[in-house]
Design an enzyme around this catalytic site. Sequence first.
Site, PDB file in Angstrom:
ATOM      1  N   ASP A  62       0.825  -1.203   0.000  1.00 11.07           N
ATOM      2  CA  ASP A  62       0.000   0.000   0.000  1.00 11.07           C
ATOM      3  C   ASP A  62       0.858   1.251   0.000  1.00 11.07           C
ATOM      4  O   ASP A  62       1.591   1.504   0.953  1.00 11.07           O
ATOM      5  CB  ASP A  62      -0.913   0.003   1.229  1.00 11.07           C
ATOM      6  N   ASP A  64      -1.901   5.999  -6.408  1.00 11.69           N
ATOM      7  CA  ASP A  64      -2.195   5.107  -5.281  1.00 11.69           C
ATOM      8  C   ASP A  64      -2.370   3.665  -5.735  1.00 11.69           C
ATOM      9  O   ASP A  64      -3.233   3.373  -6.563  1.00 11.69           O
ATOM     10  CB  ASP A  64      -3.465   5.583  -4.563  1.00 11.69           C
TER      11      ASP A  64
END
Length: 472
Positions: free
Chosen positions: A143, A355
């Site tokens: 992440d 992201d």
Amino acid sequence: MAFPLLLCVLVCSYCSVALGGNEHGFVVVPTSSFVPAAACSTPIGVGNPDPTRASVPLAHRHGPCAPKGSSATDKKKPSFAERLRSDRARADHILRKASGRRMMSEGGGASIPTYLGGFVDSLEYVVTLGIGTPAVQQTVLIDTGSDLSWVQCKPCNASDCYPQKDPLFDPSKSSTFATIPCASDACKQLPVDGYDNGCTNNTSGMPPQCGYAIEYGNGAITEGVYSTETLALGSSAVVKSFRFGCGSDQHGPYDKFDGLLGLGGAPESLVSQTASVYGGAFSYCLPPLNSGAGFLTLGAPNSTNNSNSGFVFTPMHAFSPKIATFYVVTLTGISVGGKALDIPPAVFAKGNIVDSGTVITGIPTTAYKALRTAFRSAMAEYPLLPPADSALDTCYNFTGHGTVTVPKVALTFVGGATVDLDVPSGVLVEDCLAFADAGDGSFGIIGNVNTRTIEVLYDSGKGHLGFRAGAC
């Protein structure tokens, strides 16, 4: 001579279409390529064979390349609608965080605490690492929107931890495990409004230990002791004294992954901790479909060899020292079918967060309407379906078509870097255009669908982000 020349032109045109592309900005793809295979396909490779970099395989957590026993095989795959709801919640959370606004509950009452690295669980990709001495394999989510890494640790019991794929990491069986003292600089540097959980004394006779706590945007929590351990990346690269969370209390909507690997820009992340070795750089390549495999690599390509070839670069920065997690770039334009859309560059002025955990790309309303109009025009021969949800409103019915002609979509960034998205995997998701309206005056988010098959190189040391097409 006219007839042979005409024949040559026709044959060449046929070959161009048959091979899946042409110079006019369209690609012809078989509809069978939209469906992931049931078995894991062989990856092109795990990054470049560069001894200065460390690479590990990367897989979609709900695909056949995920490690055996993970959620891909033990749990029903979430529906597309469920994934979209989670994805939209994650994007909303990130944009609120970036804007400095607090997250509010559904009823508009008490606020939900938001922390650096806060996310909603729509994360998609996992890697397998070795932790401890001897090394124990752990499969963790990657992440770029989180910083502090963690795994579940013994003696966590069924009431305090969720079921996971691998055996729980047992720190008592590792010769290199150590807890971080409460009075240490490493503990004091944990953000008070982020990961800090004060001092804890779980073991009698031990000095106070550094506690960590994270509450994510979906209400899931992890708490435990901030610790150090040896981390193995692949067969040769080792990170000693890696700071991570040894989790003893996890609650919330977790899946069967073993933990999380934080790749954000704050000091707690793996990227920052290994900056002295890898220069604050890392890259990944997400496979075109769930049935493929990609890679995660620490370090930038060595400039003395040709591994830098093929990259295009654009400036990258963080929002501020207080919000160092997110990586920000700026779009200047979008093209469809080889034609630039009439979008004023000022529309993108607030920037775009890149992201790994967000699925659908969100762009300002003005840009989205121009993209949607051009894309629908180029796909006019295929019937539109009702919107998949409120975000995805350009979905198609390809029933009865053996092949589909899809327009190329390209993103252009500050500095002139232009990235052609892979067709169809980087443009369509579940037969829908993989873009959504983020609202004017807002930050954008570039989701992971658009970056499939592209090596995305985050290089904080040099302050730029690179794209290399066809990397996996």
